[in-house]
Design an enzyme around this catalytic site. Structure first.
Site, short mmCIF file in Angstrom:
data_model
loop_
_atom_site.label_atom_id
_atom_site.label_comp_id
_atom_site.label_asym_id
_atom_site.label_seq_id
_atom_site.Cartn_x
_atom_site.Cartn_y
_atom_site.Cartn_z
N VAL B 77 -8.71 -12.44 -11.30
CA VAL B 77 -7.85 -11.82 -11.27
C VAL B 77 -8.08 -11.08 -13.14
O VAL B 77 -7.49 -11.95 -13.70
CB VAL B 77 -6.41 -12.28 -10.91
CG1 VAL B 77 -5.21 -10.39 -11.62
CG2 VAL B 77 -6.06 -11.70 -9.42
N CYS B 78 -8.36 -10.19 -13.31
CA CYS B 78 -7.77 -9.94 -14.92
C CYS B 78 -6.61 -10.18 -15.80
O CYS B 78 -5.69 -10.04 -15.27
CB CYS B 78 -8.26 -8.74 -14.98
SG CYS B 78 -7.88 -8.54 -17.13
N ILE B 79 -6.31 -10.99 -16.27
CA ILE B 79 -4.86 -11.65 -17.16
C ILE B 79 -4.46 -10.36 -17.35
O ILE B 79 -3.95 -10.07 -17.37
CB ILE B 79 -5.60 -12.50 -17.79
CG1 ILE B 79 -3.94 -12.92 -18.14
CG2 ILE B 79 -5.95 -12.34 -19.63
CD1 ILE B 79 -3.36 -14.22 -19.49
N ALA B 82 -3.80 -8.05 -15.11
CA ALA B 82 -2.59 -8.50 -14.19
C ALA B 82 -1.48 -8.58 -15.14
O ALA B 82 0.37 -8.39 -14.20
CB ALA B 82 -3.02 -9.29 -13.98
#
Lengths: 136, 130
Positions: B77-79, B82
């Site tokens: 999941v892209c930080i 996110a």
């Protein structure tokens, strides 16, 4: 070109505000620049509005990220292809776009424009050359 | 063939995460490899363990968690995406002073570099979005 270098194309199809795609696309481009790949950006459909000059976002409470495009040259991102038909369909021309320059290290650091206006047919050829196409 | 997969639209609202899931299942059945799936834009919302869809509907997060466990798929999941949308793991919740985290089992939060790396290391990169 080494075997590890791939041709990456970031396709920008959406207007700069109204949805988050344009901003988050630019974030990928900036991070991706650290990976020393052969990077190009394509702007078509409403994506051409991302490069227009004189953007003012104060009325909508959004960050104006358009100046960031002018910094792309410092990241060795120097190929910004803009589709002519998409501009024309929206009543725009190259004069409506901001000036984005880069220094060409292979030509005594001469300043050159990063934006290249191409036809829809040329854009198709650019797509066909790529290894990785990320569409936003 | 080695496929990289990007999910860039949110679950339930959009078909993208379902289509990506069906693609990955079929690709694996056909003998291909899918080492990583990267969740970006609203796609990061697939990674919350707090969604509670009706019992007669598919649970998209649970489908991915199960598939990843069985086939050792790296669900990233892209930080940056996110954080905007309130998807946090324990480390990030602590670091940002939040009182809870919600990342689902089998998902991990990491940077956009993981997306670029996936593009470099796979034979084909497929983006499931709008």
């Amino acid at each position: 070109m080494s075997e590890d270098v791939k041709k990456f194309l970031y396709v920008n199809r959406k207007a700069p505000y109204g949805t988050i795609y344009a901003l988050e696309s630019l974030e990928v481009v900036l991070i991706g620049a650290a990976f020393d790949q052969d990077v190009s950006l394509a702007f078509l459909d409403d994506g051409v509005f991302q490069l227009t000059r004189g953007q003012d976002t104060t009325g909508i409470g959004m960050k104006n990220f358009s100046p960031t495009f002018r910094a792309l040259g410092d990241y060795d991102v120097t190929k910004l292809y803009v589709e002519r038909e998409s501009l024309e369909e929206r009543g725009l021309s190259a004069d409506d776009l901001q000036e984005i320059m880069y220094e060409d290290e292979d030509d005594d650091w001469a300043e050159k424009p990063s934006i290249r206006i191409v036809s829809r047919a040329e854009m198709a050829d650019i797509f066909a050359e790529q290894d990785v196409v990320l569409s936003f | 063939m080695k496929f990289g997969v990007v999910v860039s639209e949110g679950p339930y609202t959009h078909q993208a995460s379902d289509t990506a899931y069906h693609f990955v299942v079929s690709a694996l059945e056909a003998g291909h490899e899918v080492p990583r799936v990267f969740f970006y834009h609203d796609g990061v919302n697939v990674g919350t363990r707090l969604s509670v869809p009706p019992q007669d509907e598919r649970n998209i997060q649970a489908q991915w968690t199960d598939l990843a466990a069985r086939h050792k798929i790296d669900l990233v999941v892209c930080i940056a995406a996110a954080q905007r949308r309130g998807i946090l793991d324990e480390n990030e919740a602590t670091r940002q002073g939040k009182d809870a985290n919600n990342i689902a089992e089998g998902f991990r939060i990491s940077g956009l570099g993981q997306l670029i790396e996936m593009g470099i290391q796979t034979d084909r990169l497929l983006m499931f979005g709008d």
